[in-house]
Design a protein around this motif. Structure first.
Motif, PDB file in Angstrom:
ATOM      1  N   ARG A  51       9.108   1.694  11.241  1.00  0.00           N
ATOM      2  CA  ARG A  51       9.348   0.585  12.161  1.00  0.00           C
ATOM      3  C   ARG A  51       8.640  -0.625  11.568  1.00  0.00           C
ATOM      4  N   VAL A  52       9.384  -1.717  11.433  1.00  0.00           N
ATOM      5  CA  VAL A  52       8.826  -2.957  10.897  1.00  0.00           C
ATOM      6  C   VAL A  52       8.917  -4.016  11.994  1.00  0.00           C
ATOM      7  N   ASP A  53       7.764  -4.554  12.392  1.00  0.00           N
ATOM      8  CA  ASP A  53       7.701  -5.631  13.381  1.00  0.00           C
ATOM      9  C   ASP A  53       7.283  -6.905  12.664  1.00  0.00           C
ATOM     10  N   ILE A  54       7.986  -7.991  12.963  1.00  0.00           N
ATOM     11  CA  ILE A  54       7.709  -9.284  12.334  1.00  0.00           C
ATOM     12  C   ILE A  54       7.450 -10.306  13.434  1.00  0.00           C
ATOM     13  N   ASP A  55       6.301 -10.942  13.366  1.00  0.00           N
ATOM     14  CA  ASP A  55       5.934 -11.954  14.359  1.00  0.00           C
ATOM     15  C   ASP A  55       6.876 -13.157  14.274  1.00  0.00           C
ATOM     16  N   PRO A  56       7.047 -13.897  15.382  1.00  0.00           N
ATOM     17  CA  PRO A  56       7.915 -15.077  15.377  1.00  0.00           C
ATOM     18  C   PRO A  56       7.537 -16.058  14.263  1.00  0.00           C
ATOM     19  N   GLY A  57       8.552 -16.531  13.536  1.00  0.00           N
ATOM     20  CA  GLY A  57       8.344 -17.508  12.478  1.00  0.00           C
ATOM     21  C   GLY A  57       7.840 -16.947  11.162  1.00  0.00           C
ATOM     22  N   VAL A  58       7.563 -15.667  11.110  1.00  0.00           N
ATOM     23  CA  VAL A  58       6.991 -15.042   9.907  1.00  0.00           C
ATOM     24  C   VAL A  58       8.112 -14.483   9.028  1.00  0.00           C
ATOM     25  N   THR A  59       7.906 -14.582   7.717  1.00  0.00           N
ATOM     26  CA  THR A  59       8.845 -14.031   6.742  1.00  0.00           C
ATOM     27  C   THR A  59       8.196 -12.876   5.999  1.00  0.00           C
ATOM     28  N   ALA A  60       8.911 -11.758   5.914  1.00  0.00           N
ATOM     29  CA  ALA A  60       8.514 -10.672   5.010  1.00  0.00           C
ATOM     30  C   ALA A  60       8.999 -11.125   3.636  1.00  0.00           C
ATOM     31  N   PRO A  61       8.079 -11.415   2.708  1.00  0.00           N
ATOM     32  CA  PRO A  61       8.466 -12.040   1.444  1.00  0.00           C
ATOM     33  C   PRO A  61       9.425 -11.193   0.607  1.00  0.00           C
ATOM     34  N   ASN A  62      10.006 -11.838  -0.383  1.00  0.00           N
ATOM     35  CA  ASN A  62      10.969 -11.209  -1.277  1.00  0.00           C
ATOM     36  C   ASN A  62      10.373  -9.941  -1.893  1.00  0.00           C
ATOM     37  N   HIS A  63      11.146  -8.845  -1.792  1.00  0.00           N
ATOM     38  CA  HIS A  63      10.695  -7.554  -2.314  1.00  0.00           C
ATOM     39  C   HIS A  63      11.922  -6.678  -2.595  1.00  0.00           C
ATOM     40  N   ARG A  64      11.684  -5.507  -3.187  1.00  0.00           N
ATOM     41  CA  ARG A  64      12.748  -4.526  -3.426  1.00  0.00           C
ATOM     42  C   ARG A  64      12.187  -3.125  -3.252  1.00  0.00           C
ATOM     43  N   HIS A  65      13.113  -2.144  -3.216  1.00  0.00           N
ATOM     44  CA  HIS A  65      12.740  -0.740  -3.009  1.00  0.00           C
ATOM     45  C   HIS A  65      13.370   0.132  -4.104  1.00  0.00           C
TER      46      HIS A  65
END
Length: 133
Positions: A51-65
């Protein structure tokens, strides 16, 4: 006995480094909760649900898997940017497939918590998330 002490010290150092990474991710407004991890019948591969929660206005930066990511948006409005594609904004109930190795980011474009259920089918033993500049 010396080998045991060296091994114990190595475990402490690695655990400390992993804890520092977890704290950094949690404090950045992106919160990950590991739900389950299982080996697959295909040797060398595993499935994880997070489960990934992201706060308002926040970006999970560029990434890969190191494998595929299947996203189900649980709440909020999340904008995903996959390399080479136009951004797409998803809301609760929407889904997205991210192919293996494709750089991407996610931004909470709403005013409330944004949350996704991420299912990963990945190569075992590789880091789940690799930052991409």
């Amino acid at each position: 006995m010396t080998s045991f002490r060296i091994a114990a010290a190595a475990v402490i150092v690695v655990a400390g480094a992993l804890s520092a990474q977890a704290v950094q991710a949690q404090s950045s407004g992106v919160h990950r909760t590991d739900l389950q991890r299982h080996d697959l019948s295909a040797p060398g591969w595993e499935a994880l649900q997070v489960r990934v929660d992201i706060d308002p206005g926040v970006t999970a930066p560029n990434h890969r898997h190191p494998g595929e990511e299947i996203i189900y948006v649980l709440e909020g409005a999340l904008q995903y940017q996959l390399e080479g594609q136009a951004p797409v904004t998803l809301k609760a109930g929407d889904v997205l497939f991210v192919p293996a190795g494709v750089p991407h980011s996610a931004k909470n474009v709403g005013t409330v918590n944004g949350s996704e259920l991420a299912t990963y089918i990945v190569e075992k033993g590789k880091p789940l998330v690799e930052p991409v500049p």
